[in-house]
Motif scaffolding. Structure first.
Motif, PDB file in Angstrom:
ATOM      1  N   ILE A   2       0.855  -1.183   0.000  1.00  0.00           N
ATOM      2  CA  ILE A   2       0.000   0.000   0.000  1.00  0.00           C
ATOM      3  C   ILE A   2       0.898   1.242   0.000  1.00  0.00           C
ATOM      4  N   LYS A   3       0.591   2.151  -0.910  1.00  0.00           N
ATOM      5  CA  LYS A   3       1.423   3.354  -1.022  1.00  0.00           C
ATOM      6  C   LYS A   3       0.557   4.580  -0.770  1.00  0.00           C
ATOM      7  N   ARG A   4       1.104   5.522  -0.034  1.00  0.00           N
ATOM      8  CA  ARG A   4       0.348   6.761   0.185  1.00  0.00           C
ATOM      9  C   ARG A   4       0.866   7.827  -0.768  1.00  0.00           C
ATOM     10  N   LEU A   5      -0.040   8.399  -1.507  1.00  0.00           N
ATOM     11  CA  LEU A   5       0.352   9.435  -2.457  1.00  0.00           C
ATOM     12  C   LEU A   5       0.505  10.768  -1.723  1.00  0.00           C
ATOM     13  N   PRO A   6       1.224  11.718  -2.335  1.00  0.00           N
ATOM     14  CA  PRO A   6       1.479  13.003  -1.662  1.00  0.00           C
ATOM     15  C   PRO A   6       0.199  13.677  -1.202  1.00  0.00           C
ATOM     16  N   GLU A  54      -3.095  -1.585 -26.272  1.00  0.00           N
ATOM     17  CA  GLU A  54      -3.749  -1.219 -25.007  1.00  0.00           C
ATOM     18  C   GLU A  54      -2.743  -1.287 -23.858  1.00  0.00           C
ATOM     19  N   HIS A  55      -1.990  -2.391 -23.884  1.00  0.00           N
ATOM     20  CA  HIS A  55      -1.009  -2.599 -22.818  1.00  0.00           C
ATOM     21  C   HIS A  55       0.008  -1.461 -22.800  1.00  0.00           C
ATOM     22  N   LYS A  56       0.462  -1.075 -23.997  1.00  0.00           N
ATOM     23  CA  LYS A  56       1.474  -0.028 -24.096  1.00  0.00           C
ATOM     24  C   LYS A  56       0.925   1.302 -23.579  1.00  0.00           C
ATOM     25  N   GLU A  57      -0.330   1.567 -23.960  1.00  0.00           N
ATOM     26  CA  GLU A  57      -0.921   2.839 -23.570  1.00  0.00           C
ATOM     27  C   GLU A  57      -1.018   2.944 -22.044  1.00  0.00           C
ATOM     28  N   ILE A  58      -1.432   1.854 -21.432  1.00  0.00           N
ATOM     29  CA  ILE A  58      -1.613   1.879 -19.989  1.00  0.00           C
ATOM     30  C   ILE A  58      -0.281   1.956 -19.264  1.00  0.00           C
ATOM     31  N   THR A  59       0.699   1.171 -19.757  1.00  0.00           N
ATOM     32  CA  THR A  59       1.981   1.150 -19.057  1.00  0.00           C
ATOM     33  C   THR A  59       2.820   2.395 -19.336  1.00  0.00           C
ATOM     34  N   SER A  60       2.396   3.192 -20.342  1.00  0.00           N
ATOM     35  CA  SER A  60       3.187   4.386 -20.647  1.00  0.00           C
ATOM     36  C   SER A  60       3.013   5.461 -19.590  1.00  0.00           C
ATOM     37  N   GLY A  61       1.990   5.326 -18.758  1.00  0.00           N
ATOM     38  CA  GLY A  61       1.893   6.226 -17.624  1.00  0.00           C
ATOM     39  C   GLY A  61       1.036   7.456 -17.862  1.00  0.00           C
ATOM     40  N   HIS A  62       0.262   7.481 -18.959  1.00  0.00           N
ATOM     41  CA  HIS A  62      -0.589   8.642 -19.207  1.00  0.00           C
ATOM     42  C   HIS A  62      -1.935   8.472 -18.503  1.00  0.00           C
ATOM     43  N   GLY A  63      -2.004   9.002 -17.323  1.00  0.00           N
ATOM     44  CA  GLY A  63      -3.280   9.008 -16.617  1.00  0.00           C
ATOM     45  C   GLY A  63      -3.633   7.695 -15.938  1.00  0.00           C
ATOM     46  N   HIS A  64      -2.728   6.744 -15.966  1.00  0.00           N
ATOM     47  CA  HIS A  64      -3.004   5.481 -15.266  1.00  0.00           C
ATOM     48  C   HIS A  64      -1.953   5.271 -14.205  1.00  0.00           C
ATOM     49  N   HIS A  65      -2.275   4.387 -13.264  1.00  0.00           N
ATOM     50  CA  HIS A  65      -1.266   4.109 -12.266  1.00  0.00           C
ATOM     51  C   HIS A  65      -0.335   3.012 -12.754  1.00  0.00           C
ATOM     52  N   GLY A  75      -2.399  12.299  -0.083  1.00  0.00           N
ATOM     53  CA  GLY A  75      -3.076  11.576   0.987  1.00  0.00           C
ATOM     54  C   GLY A  75      -3.783  10.313   0.554  1.00  0.00           C
ATOM     55  N   GLU A  76      -3.962  10.123  -0.753  1.00  0.00           N
ATOM     56  CA  GLU A  76      -4.684   8.943  -1.210  1.00  0.00           C
ATOM     57  C   GLU A  76      -3.829   7.685  -1.023  1.00  0.00           C
ATOM     58  N   PHE A  77      -4.513   6.609  -0.589  1.00  0.00           N
ATOM     59  CA  PHE A  77      -3.824   5.327  -0.485  1.00  0.00           C
ATOM     60  C   PHE A  77      -4.113   4.509  -1.734  1.00  0.00           C
ATOM     61  N   ILE A  78      -3.078   3.940  -2.320  1.00  0.00           N
ATOM     62  CA  ILE A  78      -3.317   3.033  -3.449  1.00  0.00           C
ATOM     63  C   ILE A  78      -2.499   1.772  -3.245  1.00  0.00           C
ATOM     64  N   GLU A  79      -2.967   0.681  -3.914  1.00  0.00           N
ATOM     65  CA  GLU A  79      -2.175  -0.546  -3.874  1.00  0.00           C
ATOM     66  C   GLU A  79      -1.300  -0.592  -5.114  1.00  0.00           C
ATOM     67  N   VAL A  80      -0.044  -0.918  -4.910  1.00  0.00           N
ATOM     68  CA  VAL A  80       0.875  -0.971  -6.039  1.00  0.00           C
ATOM     69  C   VAL A  80       0.626  -2.257  -6.824  1.00  0.00           C
ATOM     70  N   HIS A  81       0.472  -2.136  -8.123  1.00  0.00           N
ATOM     71  CA  HIS A  81       0.336  -3.308  -8.988  1.00  0.00           C
ATOM     72  C   HIS A  81       1.651  -3.544  -9.689  1.00  0.00           C
ATOM     73  N   ALA A  82       2.040  -4.817  -9.802  1.00  0.00           N
ATOM     74  CA  ALA A  82       3.302  -5.136 -10.468  1.00  0.00           C
ATOM     75  C   ALA A  82       3.002  -5.709 -11.838  1.00  0.00           C
ATOM     76  N   GLN A  83       3.738  -5.250 -12.844  1.00  0.00           N
ATOM     77  CA  GLN A  83       3.561  -5.782 -14.192  1.00  0.00           C
ATOM     78  C   GLN A  83       3.926  -7.268 -14.238  1.00  0.00           C
ATOM     79  N   LEU A  84       3.173  -8.026 -15.009  1.00  0.00           N
ATOM     80  CA  LEU A  84       3.496  -9.444 -15.161  1.00  0.00           C
ATOM     81  C   LEU A  84       4.716  -9.586 -16.065  1.00  0.00           C
ATOM     82  N   PRO A  85       5.523 -10.634 -15.829  1.00  0.00           N
ATOM     83  CA  PRO A  85       6.645 -10.889 -16.736  1.00  0.00           C
ATOM     84  C   PRO A  85       6.133 -11.301 -18.118  1.00  0.00           C
TER      85      PRO A  85
END
Lengths: 358, 551
Positions: B465-469, B540-551, B471-481
């Protein structure tokens, strides 16, 4: 469906693509993960001893099997928790055989899993279908063969051959004819068939082997009966008769006694005698003997498929898969007061069949 | 050569083969010269088998079949398939002096006098139960993974026939001891045969050699049970295995696995040891089961008499659904023109093979709908074929509902329920439950597909669990190999069949056959929007992992 509708991936196959731009590409076979026994000689030695131990246990169990076979009395019963009382020989033979076999299997599998190589190899597949050249060649050869036979050209030979081949299996079917006699009217009649008002047949109690008087049968009780002496069977139906099984499969009766005012079906009451009713014991569904009787409701239930008959209402089917009521036997008493039948059932007993008219 | 000619003797013709290094090689050379073993072994000694626990289900079928044959031969040495009557005088005193058939008498002798006879009888019966159960589960494994697709459709049919024949041979074997329970089973069969229109009574009289029960049925069943059906089954089994070898095994999708290869370990030594060892494991477990759990104690039932029966008369479980059909069918009879049509028995009799054939025909139906003519060796995960999985689950649920109907008396007594209520439930449930199960299973599969998609696009939950600056708490998701990403996206998705436009380019109405329309409708149902979640694409995968508006 046209080919362009099919998914594209399959045609290309998932080759070992090292595509940096495709995160879904097949990375190829993963590297082999070594096991402890692959790198640690002591672990390998231990696994070797374990495998050998399993084989030794198997040998001992087989010796135990032979020892049990020669030394344990077949009649000996022992108490083993939680099985209860079981045959000592069966238990000993089964367990020793089970251990002897299981340990061979466990040893072999353990050996394969720990000491044999577990490196995965790819092997190529080849299409099942032949290539076009082979296909064309075979079809050409077949055509040559077919042409040489003249099968397509000589239509008379072809047609008569097909005709003879179609007919010849009939010989096999005809040969089955003598497996048994023809059914004729045999299913319509039972052993009570011989009874007439002049020469009635007594109802014999299945348990006591004696005739029965109406007063012997208590209201609410269920009694089973079979045919007594007749012209063809002076001794009555006996268990030692050659055809006993065939006869009892149709003749078996169940007798019940109901207060005459509780009998709903007037016709059924008329076939009985002072509230004693004689029904066929054979279920009209597929022929199981009916043996569960509820004296409060006068319902009889077949334990095989739960067809339920209301014996106070002409054995009408009130539940279950039977298609028609149980046949009833007309009974009365003879000069000595014993219950007798004066004729056969009005309908064939047992499961229904195509030729059954009612 | 030259020395031989100079000495004047006839020289043996030269062999081009190298001298064998040892006696084993010499023996192999001898056999090769006569049987051609080297050519045979070349393809098969190091044949590759992929590994997965579910692939052993078929092995259990094979091994129990072998155990059944071994124990069956032993039993024939002692069993007397005769209905001649004798007075029982063996060591089981409750039946002393009772009139029994030779078949029943010899079954009791096997159980009480022959040392180890009871064990072999129990192993035979237990192995038969496990055999049918394993065939059933093996068939379901093949069904749910789509392993029946080209080139394996014919092997599916062979397997189905083995199951069908297994049912009947089990029933015949159950009938041989001539005890009260088996006799009741045969009586049921007589009633069922009599329900056949026109020829029922004739078949019955020819089968029984006259009226039921006669004295022929046990010897006749014996020959069919030990010779005819096992002979056919052995042939089918060999054909089944030859095809498994020829097609090579299917495999799950994964890194390095393609439609053009098979990845696994070689027959020699790993699979020889594993599969050979597994035979002993199966045999050992069945032997131990037979030592501790009694099946079919015929001495407790007594000899067969047509006017007697015990309560909860039951066939072995695999015939239970046929028993259910016969129990819950209403007793419909049509009487007209001096004839009786016993629909109450005849309809279940016809439905019995139909329930089974429904699944046998499936590969051909699915192939007709997809029109796919390619070979398939990579297995489908059940979730990725939601309609197929739903149909399979619905079929199993129908089977189970009917099985409950076949055991309605036991359910009633064990759970204190009304027998009639259970029967009414089964009557309605046979129609309703499979439909409900189909839709639930399909939705479930779609949910799992969504979950896979989520995992591919957003990665797996790490539990961190990570706290953002702010104050929001989010769970970190790890990319699959990459290997996981590949495995989860390797499946294919069919597009539903589209009908051509109603009119062609000249405005003339096109003729579309009813079959084509049906096919398009089913295709839409199987592969349309409601039946599959579009799998994630690399973009889709590239768009999401590129970091534009997604965690």
């Amino acid at each position: 469906m046209s080919d362009d509708k099919l998914p594209a991936e399959h045609a290309e196959g998932h080759g070992e693509v090292a595509a940096a731009d495709n995160p879904f590409a097949d990375p190829g076979l993963p590297a082999h993960q070594v096991r402890r026994t692959d790198i640690d000689e002591r672990a390998a030695k231990r696994a070797e001893r374990q495998v050998s131990l399993l084989f030794v246990v198997s040998m001992l169990a087989t010796i135990g099997f032979i020892a049990s076979y020669v030394s344990i009395d077949p009649d000996k019963i022992v108490y083993i928790f939680p099985l209860g009382h079981v045959s000592a020989l069966n238990f000993a033979l089964g367990m020793t055989l089970g251990v002897a076999l299981f340990c061979i299997g466990a040893g072999a599998v353990h050996w394969a899993r720990t000491l044999m190589s577990d490196v995965e190899h790819p092997a190529e597949r080849h299409a099942i279908e032949a290539d076009d050249e082979v296909r064309a060649d075979v079809i050409e050869q077949f055509k040559t063969g077919a042409g040489e036979s003249g099968f397509g050209r000589r239509k008379m030979i072809r047609n008569t051959m097909i005709g003879s081949m179609a007919l010849v299996p009939l010989a096999g079917v005809v040969l089955l004819r003598d497996l048994g006699p023809l059914p004729e009217k045999k299913l319509d009649h039972t052993g009570w068939d011989e009874a007439t008002p002049a020469v009635p047949i007594r109802l014999i109690n299945m348990n006591t082997n004696e005739g029965m008087k109406p007063e012997d049968i208590a209201v609410g009780s269920l009694t089973f009966a079979k045919p007594g002496p007749s012209v063809l069977r002076p001794e009555g139906l006996q268990e030692s008769d050659d055809d006993f099984q065939e006869a009892i499969a149709k003749d078996a009766l169940m007798l019940i006694r109901i207060q005459p005012e509780d009998i709903k079906d007037a016709n059924s009451a008329g076939l009985g005698f002072q509230g004693v009713l004689a029904y066929s014991k054979i279920c009209t569904h597929v022929g199981c003997p009916i043996s569960l009787y509820e004296q409060q409701t006068h319902h009889a239930l077949c334990p095989c498929h739960q067809s339920t008959f209301d014996l106070s209402d002409g054995a009408r089917v009130i539940f279950g898969p039977a298609g028609h009521p149980l046949p009833q036997l007309k009974i009365t008493t003879d000069s000595l007061g014993y219950l007798v039948a004066t004729g056969d059932f009005s309908h064939p007993v047992g499961p229904s069949f195509w030729e059954r008219s009612e | 050569m030259s020395s031989a000619s100079t000495s004047g003797k006839q020289a043996p013709p030269a062999s081009t083969r190298a001298k064998p290094a040892n006696k084993a090689e010499a023996a192999a050379d001898y056999l090769d010269g006569r049987l051609g073993i080297y050519s045979l072994a070349k393809a098969n000694l190091r044949k590759i088998f992929p590994d997965h626990w579910s692939f052993m289900l078929g092995e259990i079928c094979l091994y129990t079949f072998i155990i059944i044959i071994l124990t069956g031969v032993y039993l024939t040495l002692f069993f007397k398939p005769s209905m001649g009557e004798v007075i029982y005088s063996g060591s089981y005193t409750p039946l002393d002096g009772i009139r029994v058939s030779e078949a029943y008498n010899s079954t009791l002798n096997i159980s009480f006098e022959v040392r180890g006879g009871l064990l072999i009888r129990q192993i035979h019966h237990w192995a038969a139960i496990v055999f049918v159960a394993a065939m059933f589960v093996h068939m379901m494994r093949v069904f749910f993974t789509g392993a029946f697709r080209k080139p394996r459709e014919i092997n599916w049919v062979f397997g189905f026939l083995l199951l069908f024949l297994g049912f009947f041979d089990g029933f015949l074997g159950y009938s041989l001891p001539d005890d009260l329970l088996s006799g009741t089973g045969i009586r049921f069969m007589e009633g069922a045969i009599l329900a056949v229109p026109l020829v029922g009574t004739y078949i019955s009289f020819f089968l029984f050699g006259g009226q039921f029960p006669g004295t022929d049925i046990v010897p006749r069943f014996f020959t069919i049970h030990v010779l005819l059906i096992p002979g056919i089954m052995l042939g089918l089994l060999v054909a089944h295995l030859i095809l498994v070898f020829y097609h090579k095994h299917t495999q799950w999708a994964g890194p390095g696995k393609t439609e053009k290869n098979v990845v696994g370990m070689p027959l020699m030594p790993v699979y020889m040891a594993k599969a050979g060892g597994f035979f002993f494991l199966v045999f050992g477990i069945i032997a131990a089961m037979s030592a501790i759990a009694s099946v079919n104690p015929v001495w407790a039932y007594g000899p067969y008499r047509p006017d007697q029966v015990s309560t909860d008369a039951q066939p072995d479980w695999y015939m239970g659904f046929a028993e259910g059909l016969i129990r819950v069918m209403p007793g419909w009879e049509i009487r007209a023109w001096g004839h009786t049509l016993n629909l109450g028995v005849f309809i279940p009799l016809m439905l019995f093979p139909l329930v089974l054939f429904a699944i046998a025909a499936y590969p051909f139906i699915e192939n007709w709908i997809t029109g796919d003519k390619r070979e398939h060796h990579i297995l489908d995960r059940p979730r990725n074929a939601p309609v197929r999985t739903g149909l399979g689950a619905a079929w199993i649920s129908l089977y189970l509902v009917l099985l409950a109907g076949g055991g309605n008396d036991l359910i009633a007594t064990h759970f204190h329920l009304s027998l009639n209520d259970i029967t009414y439930f089964v009557r309605v449930g046979s129609f309703v439950v499979p439909v409900v199960v189909f839709f639930v299973t399909k939705r479930w599969c779609l949910g799992l597909q969504r979950r896979d998609k989520e995992k591919v696009l957003h990665g797996r939950e790490t539990g961190v669990i990570k706290r953002l600056p702010h104050g929001e708490f989010i769970e970190v998701h790890a990319q699959l190999p990459q290997d996981k990403l590949h495995t989860l996206t390797a499946h294919e998705q069919y597009e539903p069949l589209e009908l051509p436009a109603e009119v062609d380019e000249n405005g003339v109405a096109r003729k579309v056959s009813l079959a084509t329309k049906t096919r398009a409708a089913i295709s839409e149902g199987m592969f349309g929007e409601g039946s599959q979640i579009p799998k994630p694409t690399a973009d889709e995968h590239k768009e999401i992992t590129s970091g534009h508006g997604h965690h």
